[in-house]
Structure formats: structure tokens, C-alpha cells
Design a protein around this motif. Structure first.
Motif, PDB file in Angstrom:
ATOM      1  N   ASP A 164      51.818  34.996  38.872  1.00 11.38           N
ATOM      2  CA  ASP A 164      52.510  35.015  40.170  1.00 11.38           C
ATOM      3  C   ASP A 164      51.983  33.966  41.137  1.00 11.38           C
ATOM      4  N   GLY A 165      50.974  33.195  40.704  1.00  6.53           N
ATOM      5  CA  GLY A 165      50.473  32.091  41.518  1.00  6.53           C
ATOM      6  C   GLY A 165      49.593  32.483  42.675  1.00  6.53           C
ATOM      7  N   THR A 166      49.197  33.747  42.766  1.00 11.82           N
ATOM      8  CA  THR A 166      48.420  34.196  43.924  1.00 11.82           C
ATOM      9  C   THR A 166      46.914  34.235  43.662  1.00 11.82           C
ATOM     10  N   LYS A 167      46.501  33.993  42.424  1.00 11.69           N
ATOM     11  CA  LYS A 167      45.078  34.051  42.095  1.00 11.69           C
ATOM     12  C   LYS A 167      44.670  32.848  41.259  1.00 11.69           C
ATOM     13  N   MET A 168      43.441  32.370  41.498  1.00  5.61           N
ATOM     14  CA  MET A 168      42.815  31.347  40.669  1.00  5.61           C
ATOM     15  C   MET A 168      41.496  31.897  40.151  1.00  5.61           C
ATOM     16  N   PHE A 169      41.155  31.569  38.910  1.00  3.10           N
ATOM     17  CA  PHE A 169      39.906  32.003  38.307  1.00  3.10           C
ATOM     18  C   PHE A 169      39.056  30.776  37.998  1.00  3.10           C
ATOM     19  N   PHE A 170      37.758  30.855  38.344  1.00  4.14           N
ATOM     20  CA  PHE A 170      36.840  29.732  38.146  1.00  4.14           C
ATOM     21  C   PHE A 170      35.442  30.287  37.928  1.00  4.14           C
ATOM     22  N   ASP A 182      41.727  34.005  46.029  1.00  4.71           N
ATOM     23  CA  ASP A 182      43.094  34.043  46.542  1.00  4.71           C
ATOM     24  C   ASP A 182      43.625  32.609  46.469  1.00  4.71           C
ATOM     25  N   PHE A 183      44.864  32.443  46.048  1.00  3.94           N
ATOM     26  CA  PHE A 183      45.392  31.094  45.854  1.00  3.94           C
ATOM     27  C   PHE A 183      46.743  30.944  46.520  1.00  3.94           C
ATOM     28  N   THR A 187      50.182  25.098  48.882  1.00  2.62           N
ATOM     29  CA  THR A 187      49.222  24.137  49.436  1.00  2.62           C
ATOM     30  C   THR A 187      48.105  23.785  48.454  1.00  2.62           C
ATOM     31  N   GLY A 188      47.965  24.576  47.367  1.00  2.00           N
ATOM     32  CA  GLY A 188      46.884  24.335  46.413  1.00  2.00           C
ATOM     33  C   GLY A 188      45.522  24.707  46.964  1.00  2.00           C
ATOM     34  N   THR A 189      45.478  25.747  47.793  1.00  3.44           N
ATOM     35  CA  THR A 189      44.240  26.138  48.447  1.00  3.44           C
ATOM     36  C   THR A 189      43.689  27.424  47.839  1.00  3.44           C
ATOM     37  N   ALA A 190      42.418  27.379  47.436  1.00  7.66           N
ATOM     38  CA  ALA A 190      41.717  28.551  46.911  1.00  7.66           C
ATOM     39  C   ALA A 190      40.754  29.060  47.972  1.00  7.66           C
ATOM     40  N   SER A 191      40.699  30.392  48.138  1.00  9.82           N
ATOM     41  CA  SER A 191      39.842  30.968  49.179  1.00  9.82           C
ATOM     42  C   SER A 191      39.377  32.351  48.753  1.00  9.82           C
TER      43      SER A 191
END
Length: 295
Positions: A164-170, A182-183, A187-191
Motif C-alpha cells: 500500500d506504499g505506507t511503510k518502508m523497511f530498512f 512510515d512512508f 514525496t519519497g519521505t521515510a519517517s
């Protein structure tokens, strides 16, 4: 018991990494970081291409405009496979001359995410001790604009986005943790990073792939296995592998249900014949697709 296949029985990598499945031409791409080589394999025809470079290389990803974007030791470059010409693009981590490229993935909007680490590979491929957490995570937009999102990382590993594009894992292998952010896909912003998973006693967290159910398949360097984490970060299953150092994985194949796994022969005794091979397993579960770089 999971059936482990060896689709390229004669190929071994010193440090295989960065698998990418290109759905447009049904081809698997990956690299040998220490061997300074990139590969493209078309399973249907069993055609294998190999490209050799003068620098360490940690990633090869297709571009929407044709050719590839490469993550070389200290820079990103465009690569034309027909002429084998390299064209310098940007150096996202040029302020850390002790670092090298490591993890890299393209997000669903075509932006290239580039992770680095203190270089641990000597001029002859030998191990060099890591003495600090100097790695960074940077987003590279289509026009070459670089935005830094993390610093003081030990070893950058795993870059994934939820369906769904709302999370990034790193993740940071030295910190033994994978975080979820949170993604904002627009805007391509991770927070707002917080712990997603951390497992003791099962090697080092390396590269990962995500399936259509939101489960993460994570290669465990040094532990001869993959761990599949459920969407809450709990261990769902452990898949034993016939290699000591699995490094990363990606879904591919005609139905996107084949999980291709890269591995590393470097640092092993050589007693296990498949060290450094590309492995595959049929999961019966479709995986998330890879994305080409939009620049």
C-alpha cells in the motif's frame, strides 16, 4: 521440506548480492561484489551474460530509458550493455571516502535508494575489519538529486516497501535490527522508524524480499537459512539452505512465485559445494515486483 534448486550449477560468486527480477524480459540480474562482476540470466533460454568492471559493484538495476544503473564502490553510473560504456551519474556518499556501496533498491516510484557501509574489502578481495558505523542511506531521484535519510549505520541491508506504499523497511546488520518507517510514496519521505524485527542466534540480517501477503523473507548471513517474518515482525518459518552465507533474495519466474537467493563463498571453508551459488525455491506465493530506475 522445501526443495532447494541450483539453476546455475557451475556459477559461484565470492560475494553474490543484489538480485533483481526484470519482469519485462523475464531476466534475473545480480552482482558479485568482490568479483567486480554483474550477471543477467534468462531462465527460459538459460542464456547467461556476464559483465566485468574495475570497481566493486553492489547493484545493477534496469533504467526505464534503457540500459542499467550501477552502484559501484564510490559512485553510481549508467551502463550501456551494448557498448559496455559507463557514464558517471552521482556519488551519494562522497563525503564518506571510507565507505562503499552496499544495499540498493528502487522504490515503486522509480527512485533509487542507496545504502553504504565502511568498506570491508581489501584491494585483493581480502577481509578488512569494520571499525565504525559510517554507513548512510540516501534517496536518489530521477534527476540525480540526493537526499540523505540515515547516517551512522553499521551495514546497510534490506530495503522494502509495503504494497500500500505506507511503510518502508530498512535494516542495520551490525545493530541486528530491521526497522519499519512510515512512508509517503508521493514525496519519497521515510519517517518515524521503530523496530520491526530482531533475531538472536540466527546469523546476520542481510537482504530481503516481500511477498504479496506482506511477509518478509530475510537472508541470514552465516546461518545457512532464510527467515520469513509475518507482518507484525514475528518469525513465521525458517528455511534451511545448503550454503553458509545467503546474502539476499528476490521473487521472480513466470508466476512471481520463485524465490531466487544469492550467496557468498568468501569466508567459507569450501567444504559445502554450493557456497556462492544462486539458489531457488518454489514458494507457491507470489512476490512483490522489482522496479526500474526512472532516471
Amino acid at each position: 521440506m522445501t526443495q532447494i534448486n541450483t539453476p546455475l550449477p557451475d556459477l559461484r560468486c565470492q560475494l553474490g548480492e543484489g538480485p533483481f527480477w526484470d519482469q519485462s524480459n523475464a531476466t534475473l540480474y545480480w552482482v558479485d561484489i568482490i568479483g567486480k562482476a554483474a550477471f543477467g540470466w534468462h531462465p527460459a533460454s538459460n542464456h547467461l551474460q556476464t559483465w566485468q568492471f574495475d570497481k566493486l559493484i553492489s547493484a545493477i538495476v534496469p533504467r526505464t530509458q534503457g540500459g542499467f544503473l550501477l552502484a559501484l564502490h564510490d559512485e553510481l553510473a549508467f551502463f550501456d550493455p551494448a557498448s559496455e560504456k559507463l557514464t558517471a551519474f552521482v556519488a551519494p556518499d562522497k563525503d564518506h571516502v571510507q565507505n562503499r556501496s552496499n544495499e540498493a533498491r528502487v522504490d515503486p516510484m522509480g527512485r533509487f535508494w542507496h545504502g553504504t557501509m565502511q568498506n570491508n574489502i581489501g584491494p585483493n578481495g581480502e577481509d578488512v575489519a569494520i571499525t565504525g558505523h559510517s554507513g548512510t542511506l540516501n534517496r536518489v531521484d530521477a534527476d540525480g538529486t540526493v537526499t540523505r535519510f540515515a547516517a551512522n549505520v553499521g551495514i546497510t541491508n534490506t530495503l522494502l516497501w509495503s504494497a500500500d506504499g505506507t511503510k518502508m523497511f530498512f535494516g542495520d546488520t551490525l545493530a541486528n535490527r530491521m526497522d519499519v518507517y512510515d512512508f509517503d510514496m508521493k514525496t519519497g519521505t521515510a519517517s518515524n522508524p521503530r523496530l520491526f524485527c530482531s533475531v538472536e542466534g540466527r546469523g546476520g540480517m542481510d537482504g530481503s524480499a516481500m511477498d504479496c501477503d506482506g511477509y518478509i523473507w530475510n537472508a541470514r548471513y552465516g546461518a545457512s537459512c532464510l527467515i520469513r517474518f509475518d507482518p507484525t515482525g514475528e518469525v513465521d518459518r525458517i528455511i534451511d539452505l545448503p550454503v553458509t552465507n545467503p546474502t539476499s533474495c528476490v521473487f521472480g519466474g513466470p508466476d512471481m512465485t520463485t524465490l531466487f537467493i544469492t550467496s557468498a563463498a568468501a569466508g567459507t571453508s569450501g567444504e559445502r559445494p554450493l557456497e556462492g551459488a544462486v539458489l531457488s525455491i518454489e514458494t507457491g506465493i507470489a512476490g512483490a515486483p522489482c522496479h526500474a530506475f526512472a532516471g
